[in-house]
Scaffold this active site. Structure first.
Site, PDB file in Angstrom:
ATOM      1  N   ILE A 121       0.902  -1.151   0.000  1.00  0.00           N
ATOM      2  CA  ILE A 121       0.000   0.000   0.000  1.00  0.00           C
ATOM      3  C   ILE A 121       0.941   1.200   0.000  1.00  0.00           C
ATOM      4  O   ILE A 121       1.562   1.509   1.012  1.00  0.00           O
ATOM      5  CB  ILE A 121      -0.944   0.021   1.218  1.00  0.00           C
ATOM      6  CG1 ILE A 121      -1.846  -1.216   1.206  1.00  0.00           C
ATOM      7  CG2 ILE A 121      -1.783   1.306   1.216  1.00  0.00           C
ATOM      8  CD1 ILE A 121      -2.772  -1.331   2.410  1.00  0.00           C
ATOM      9  N   PRO A 122       1.127   1.839  -1.153  1.00  0.00           N
ATOM     10  CA  PRO A 122       2.260   2.753  -1.368  1.00  0.00           C
ATOM     11  C   PRO A 122       2.137   4.138  -0.723  1.00  0.00           C
ATOM     12  O   PRO A 122       2.082   5.162  -1.399  1.00  0.00           O
ATOM     13  CB  PRO A 122       2.328   2.850  -2.882  1.00  0.00           C
ATOM     14  CG  PRO A 122       0.916   2.676  -3.316  1.00  0.00           C
ATOM     15  CD  PRO A 122       0.319   1.679  -2.355  1.00  0.00           C
ATOM     16  N   CYS A 123       2.152   4.173   0.591  1.00  0.00           N
ATOM     17  CA  CYS A 123       2.090   5.453   1.298  1.00  0.00           C
ATOM     18  C   CYS A 123       3.354   6.289   1.062  1.00  0.00           C
ATOM     19  O   CYS A 123       3.342   7.500   1.288  1.00  0.00           O
ATOM     20  CB  CYS A 123       1.847   5.229   2.790  1.00  0.00           C
ATOM     21  SG  CYS A 123       3.071   4.201   3.601  1.00  0.00           S
ATOM     22  N   HIS A 124       4.414   5.660   0.565  1.00  0.00           N
ATOM     23  CA  HIS A 124       5.645   6.407   0.271  1.00  0.00           C
ATOM     24  C   HIS A 124       5.468   7.359  -0.914  1.00  0.00           C
ATOM     25  O   HIS A 124       6.280   8.253  -1.098  1.00  0.00           O
ATOM     26  CB  HIS A 124       6.818   5.443   0.025  1.00  0.00           C
ATOM     27  CG  HIS A 124       6.620   4.512  -1.127  1.00  0.00           C
ATOM     28  ND1 HIS A 124       5.908   3.332  -1.009  1.00  0.00           N
ATOM     29  CD2 HIS A 124       7.029   4.591  -2.417  1.00  0.00           C
ATOM     30  CE1 HIS A 124       5.910   2.716  -2.179  1.00  0.00           C
ATOM     31  NE2 HIS A 124       6.572   3.464  -3.049  1.00  0.00           N
ATOM     32  N   ARG A 125       4.406   7.209  -1.675  1.00  0.00           N
ATOM     33  CA  ARG A 125       4.171   8.062  -2.845  1.00  0.00           C
ATOM     34  C   ARG A 125       3.452   9.359  -2.497  1.00  0.00           C
ATOM     35  O   ARG A 125       3.147  10.153  -3.375  1.00  0.00           O
ATOM     36  CB  ARG A 125       3.365   7.292  -3.897  1.00  0.00           C
ATOM     37  CG  ARG A 125       4.124   6.098  -4.445  1.00  0.00           C
ATOM     38  CD  ARG A 125       3.346   5.325  -5.462  1.00  0.00           C
ATOM     39  NE  ARG A 125       4.070   4.115  -5.821  1.00  0.00           N
ATOM     40  CZ  ARG A 125       3.505   2.989  -6.216  1.00  0.00           C
ATOM     41  NH1 ARG A 125       2.185   2.923  -6.345  1.00  0.00           N
ATOM     42  NH2 ARG A 125       4.238   1.940  -6.495  1.00  0.00           N
TER      43      ARG A 125
END
Length: 159
Positions: A121-125
């Site tokens: 779940i790409p919260c780094h984006r």
């Protein structure tokens, strides 16, 4: 419910992957895990394989089942995060707008910070409105590294 875990040695440090018999429930950096993981189920093996492919610039999407635990609002935010394309950056404001209320920026940022399944779940984006890197539970250095990995893959595929 019966959970299993596995340790994945990523280029950024050890990740603990936790799964039920049906889905991944958590992925988190764990620099000081003392115990060895439990059994390795098929879902854990597949997740490790997909993480390998991601870190080797061979995968841009994950397709293992996910079951993060959180409030309905958090799950809405996490579902929006899953829709952010590989290599694309989105601001907290954009997340709030997708939720239908620009005033929910802080709530969206808080939910983003509570994401229990890092990378998949790409919260780094998610970045600040002015383009700055803002919080990441794995640390800003890791966030920057992940963004650079995705950027390098996109540039490589263009040429």
């Amino acid at each position: 419910m019966n959970y299993q875990s596995a340790i994945y040695d990523s280029p950024l440090g050890k990740l603990e992957i936790i799964a039920s018999h049906k889905a991944i429930t958590a992925i988190r950096f764990t620099d000081n895990l003392q115990e060895k993981p439990s059994e390795t189920s098929e879902i854990l093996k597949e997740t490790r394989k997909q993480l390998d492919e991601y870190f080797q610039n061979k995968r841009t999407n994950f397709d293992v089942p996910l079951a993060p635990s959180g409030t309905d609002f958090q799950k809405k935010v996490w579902n929006i995060l899953k829709e952010i394309p590989f290599g694309k950056l989105v601001s907290y404001k954009e997340i709030a707008l997708r939720l239908g209320n620009e005033k929910q920026i802080r709530a969206a940022a808080n939910a983003n910070g509570q994401n229990p399944i890092l990378i998949l779940i790409p919260c780094h984006r998610i970045i600040g409105r002015n383009g700055t890197l803002t919080g990441y539970s794995g640390g800003l250095g890791r966030k920057k590294w992940l963004l650079e990995l995705e950027k390098s893959y996109i540039q490589h595929t263009l040429f």
